[in-house]
Design an enzyme around this catalytic site. Structure first.
Site, PDB file in Angstrom:
ATOM      1  CG  HIS A  76       5.637   2.208  -0.331  1.00  0.00           C
ATOM      2  ND1 HIS A  76       5.493   2.409   1.467  1.00  0.00           N
ATOM      3  CD2 HIS A  76       7.261   3.407  -0.422  1.00  0.00           C
ATOM      4  CE1 HIS A  76       6.911   2.586   2.087  1.00  0.00           C
ATOM      5  NE2 HIS A  76       7.357   3.836   0.703  1.00  0.00           N
TER       6      HIS A  76
ATOM      7  CD  GLU B 186       9.880   0.887  -0.420  1.00  0.00           C
ATOM      8  OE1 GLU B 186      10.539   0.862  -1.228  1.00  0.00           O
ATOM      9  OE2 GLU B 186       9.296   0.542   0.691  1.00  0.00           O
ATOM     10  CD  GLU B 187       9.295   1.020   4.275  1.00  0.00           C
ATOM     11  OE1 GLU B 187      10.378   0.215   4.347  1.00  0.00           O
ATOM     12  OE2 GLU B 187       9.253   2.151   4.401  1.00  0.00           O
TER      13      GLU B 187
END
Length: 888
Positions: A185, A231-232
């Site tokens: 990511h 993703e975070e």
């Protein structure tokens, strides 16, 4: 002569004149070696006992040498010369270019435009360069919208809109039906450049793509490289790919590249589920292996507050995979210090070599096309100092474990059946000695925990955060000293008339028995980590059997002692590596685990358990030593000096050192809160800097630098307001119950939130359906709090059923990419039959918080002024937010 395991109590008034030989050849009187002057008995052979200094030196050198080997192996990033297939220099250029734009939160220009543009440009260059070769490269930019629920952080629901995925399909020109997926990511948390998490993985993947695309021989199967851009935001983009992208149906397995630290070695810490052929592929192909099934079982237990895209592919895609992550130096993970210059080129080289080799192996394997035959079962796997990996099926491990356990019990049974041990004498003595050993562990742990409580009460929590070995000197010295003292008292008082050689022999058997019991229990639980006690039983047992004659004839001679320690070398060096992993992960986590978990208790427990486990086979030496008084004096000195340094404040927890920063994490939100009543009127409104410290020390070290931030402005939770009435970005209020609110002027973002109730209707089945529309920044949090007696029955999120209930509240996390429409959602609520007169009005409280992580809206003059006052050793992550609550 009686067996050397037989116990003989010496009568209190009997003569005790006998001779024992020290291990330097000299003779000393007064050491009980078993001969009581009985003229009818044949005198014993003189047996050696360990001098105190020699015993301490041997054990200390043994521990230090093994610890040095562990660290030497960690520094050896690349073994041998690179083959040239993977170009780490070019990968570093990608890393530096990606991180040069700064933080890349979802929805920002840096994430959605600049980084996406760079990745597409590099992928296009690879496509053009390899167009004449045997492979074809296809690129697809996906911007999915979706929703799902996850049981991470207590459980919540996620909604994403037009987040970005860049999917690259590499396959032979003839096409392929089966694909490996490689995932990284490129987005980051706010205020961090995210070099290790996870730009370096995307840089590695670009170079792996370049290398595979340039292969002159066509691959048997294909590879999909997924550069995911969210993703975070709790794994959103990977969910969008695996549940919506048409290529996802052809994915048979995946490799996920992640980070929980900065640089170092990437470790395989999850595989499966089942599908042992993936572990076998890693073992056979990886050039620089680094893997442990212990890490997998610890991570999947939920002890570590983190998660990766592995979960999404496993749970929503039903495909197996391998999860790799950088774990070193987690102190600067998710901070401004996660920069490209902290990642060594050798670290990039080893990651690239491994991933390229494993991918190449898998895409040329017949098992990828049809893995059903190899799907079932788990693997036991672990590396030995990164030199090679040991791996075998779990069922083989079970057989091996029980074989070792059986050999141990046969060894102990043979001792119990020897002449002189009739009537269960040996069994009783073994049981008694086991009780002493377990009691020493319990007393030691309780004593060290009391010490940890004292450190906490002194206000010196986390003194070891910037001085790791200080925790060893304080808690380790206390634990070691306590155990040595207890066993010394047992030796001198309880076992006053028993030969020391026999006691040493007995307590070796005790250690063997306890490790064997843990081996049997872990095996019965089906845990692959049972290989650890298997090693801790098999090697000491084999060593003991090989040295039995030497010990029987000469006792604790120098030769015996050295060979004994050498026999413990392999299991101990591996166990010390596991101890390093535990501290490397959990020490930094204490800096971001919230205000409720006392770090001293955690660290003291970990150090004490490590001491107990490591000392198990050294109990043998305590009873073989003539004395322990100088050992106790030395340990006491180390403890006292460390305690004085800690209590006087010489061991400060944090550091701004450029080489090795240990920042204190503080989160600041300049927020405006608005509360509406049942009639829609503003009931109250305030603004301030909402401050969260994400470690146990709170603001005690901040107040001297910023006097305005003190305990007089500490907040309290309003139970009648969703999530206490504060703009939580994630549902972690249970981790950080202590926070502070410093009054400040109102915020006025250029794009304020627009929240409206579109419709409200009563259904024929007795519920009330409410539909809302929200338009705001890229990150928002929705909180739903049904009042007493009311309950949510269905909603527009996830699978339609409200699944996760946090103390009567529901949390919905929202994020979007560019050009997303207004967020529309609905829910149905069952009204209360008997409204609670003491509770809030209506049937539900709905709150929406907005989070401005980038651009001009993320800063205010007041925020900047406070940020300038923070000391250099602090990392204040800040942004602007709003909180609006409504009653219905």
């Amino acid at each position: 002569m009686e067996s050397d395991t037989t116990f003989r109590r010496i009568k209190p008034f009997g003569t005790q004149n006998y001779v024992a030989q020290d291990n330097d050849g000299s003779r000393d009187r007064g050491v009980d070696n078993g001969y009581n002057g009985d003229p009818k008995r044949k005198p014993e052979v003189s047996l050696y006992l360990l001098r105190e200094g020699l015993a301490a030196s041997l054990v200390s050198v043994f521990i230090l040498v093994l610890w040095g080997l562990v660290h030497l192996s960690l520094q050896q990033l690349v073994i041998g010369k690179p083959s040239g297939d993977f170009n780490a220099v070019r990968a570093r250029q990608h890393l530096e270019k990606i991180t040069s734009v700064g933080p890349r939160p979802v929805g920002s220009h840096e994430n959605e435009v600049l980084t996406v543009g760079y990745l597409l440009e590099q992928i296009e260059n690879i496509r053009v360069e390899t167009a004449a070769g045997p492979h074809k490269v296809t690129v697809d930019v996906q911007r999915p919208t979706g929703t799902f629920s996850i049981d991470f952080l207590g459980g919540f629901t996620s909604f994403y809109d037009r987040v970005t995925n860049i999917a690259v399909r590499l396959e032979p020109k003839s096409g392929s039906q089966h694909f490996m997926l490689a995932n990284c990511h490129f987005d980051t948390v706010a205020n961090s450049p995210g070099a290790s998490d996870d730009a370096v993985s995307c840089a590695v993947m670009l170079e792996v793509l370049h290398s595979l695309a340039n292969q002159s021989t066509p691959l048997l199967h294909g590879v999909i490289f997924l550069f995911n851009g969210a993703e975070e935001n709790i794994l959103q983009a990977s969910h969008g790919f695996i549940t919506q992208h048409p290529w996802a149906k052809q994915v048979r397995a995946f490799i996920n590249l992640e980070a929980a630290g900065v640089g170092g070695k990437e470790v395989v810490f999850q595989t499966g589920p089942e599908n042992p052929w993936l572990v076998q592929a890693y073992v056979q192909a990886a050039k620089h292996p680094f893997a442990s099934v212990v890490g997998q079982e610890v991570f999947q237990s939920g002890i570590i507050p983190s998660d990766t895209d592995f979960r999404i592919y496993r749970d929503f895609g039903n495909i197996p995979g391998i999860d790799l992550a950088f774990i070193e130096n987690g102190f600067i993970y998710h901070t401004k210090y996660d920069t490209a210059d902290r990642i060594l080129t050798d670290s990039i080289q080893r990651a690239g070599d491994n991933i390229l080799a494993v991918l190449k192996y898998l895409v040329n394997s017949e098992k990828l096309a049809d893995s059903s035959e190899y799907r079932h079962g788990n693997m036991v796997f672990y590396d030995l100092l990164g030199v090679f990996v040991v791996a075998y099926p779990a069922r083989v491990g079970t057989i091996l474990n029980y074989m070792v356990a059986t050999a141990t019990f046969l060894y102990l049974a043979k001792k119990a059946s020897m002449p002189g041990n009739g009537g269960g004498r040996y069994v009783r003595e073994l049981a008694c000695a086991t009780g002493v050993a377990v009691l020493s562990w319990v007393v030691t742990l309780l004593s060290v925990l009391i010490l940890a409580l004292l450190v906490t009460l002194l206000g010196r929590s986390m003194f070891w955060y910037n001085h790791f070995y200080a925790s060893i000197c304080l808690y380790g010295a206390a634990a070691t000293g306590k155990m040595v003292l207890i066993h010394t008292l047992a030796k001198n008082l309880y076992y006053g008339g028993v030969r020391l050689v026999e006691l040493g022999d007995l307590y070796f058997d005790v250690s063997l028995l306890l490790w064997c019991c843990s081996l049997v229990w872990l095996t019965q639980q089906g845990l692959c980590s049972a290989y650890v006690p298997m090693l801790m039983v098999a090697f000491p047992l084999a060593t003991r059997l090989l040295l039995a004659r030497e010990f029987k004839n000469r006792g604790a001679s120098l030769k015996y002692s050295v060979l004994y320690l050498l026999g413990l070398g392999l299991p101990y060096v591996h166990f010390m590596f596991l101890i390093w992993v535990v501290f490397e992960i959990f020490t930094p986590i204490m800096g971001r685990s919230g205000t409720e978990i006392p770090p001293e208790v955690v660290m003291a427990t970990l150090v004490t358990l490590a001491t107990i486990f490591l000392s198990s086979f050294f109990l043998h030496f305590i009873y073989l030593a003539r004395s322990t008084k100088w050992i106790l004096a030395g340990l006491a000195s180390v403890f006292v000096v460390t305690f004085l340094m800690m209590s006087c404040g010489f061991l400060f927890p944090y550091s701004a050192s450029p080489e090795s920063p240990r920042p204190k994490r503080v989160f600041l939100q300049h927020t405006t809160r608005t509360f509406h009543n049942l009639q829609g009127q503003v009931e109250s409104r305030d603004s301030g800097l909402w401050i969260n410290s994400f470690d146990y020390t709170g603001i005690q070290h901040i107040t001297p630098h910023i006097p305005d931030i003190n305990d007089s402005i500490r907040t309290s939770c309003r139970e009648d307001r969703p999530f206490c009435g504060y703009p939580w970005f994630l549902p972690v209020k249970f981790l950080s119950k202590k926070n502070w609110y410093l009054p400040a002027p109102e915020v006025s973002p250029s794009s304020p939130v627009e929240f409206s109730l579109l419709s409200r209707e009563e259904t024929s089945w007795g519920t009330v359906k409410m539909t809302f529309s929200v338009k705001g920044p890229s990150h928002m949090s929705l909180y739903l709090m049904p009042h007493r007696g009311a309950g949510l029955s269905t909603w527009s999120f996830g699978d339609g059923t409200p699944q996760f209930d946090l103390s009567g509240e529901y949390f919905v996390f929202y994020s979007r990419g560019l050009d997303a429409p207004s967020w529309t959602f609905w829910f149905e609520i069952q009204p209360p039959r008997d409204p609670d007169p003491s509770g809030p009005e209506g049937m539900i409280s709905v709150a929406i918080s907005t989070h401005y992580f980038f651009g001009q809206d993320s800063r205010t003059a007041q925020l900047e002024e406070v940020l300038r006052k923070f000391p250099s050793w602090a990392f204040p992550s800040s942004w602007v937010s709003t909180y609006d609550m409504y009653r219905y």
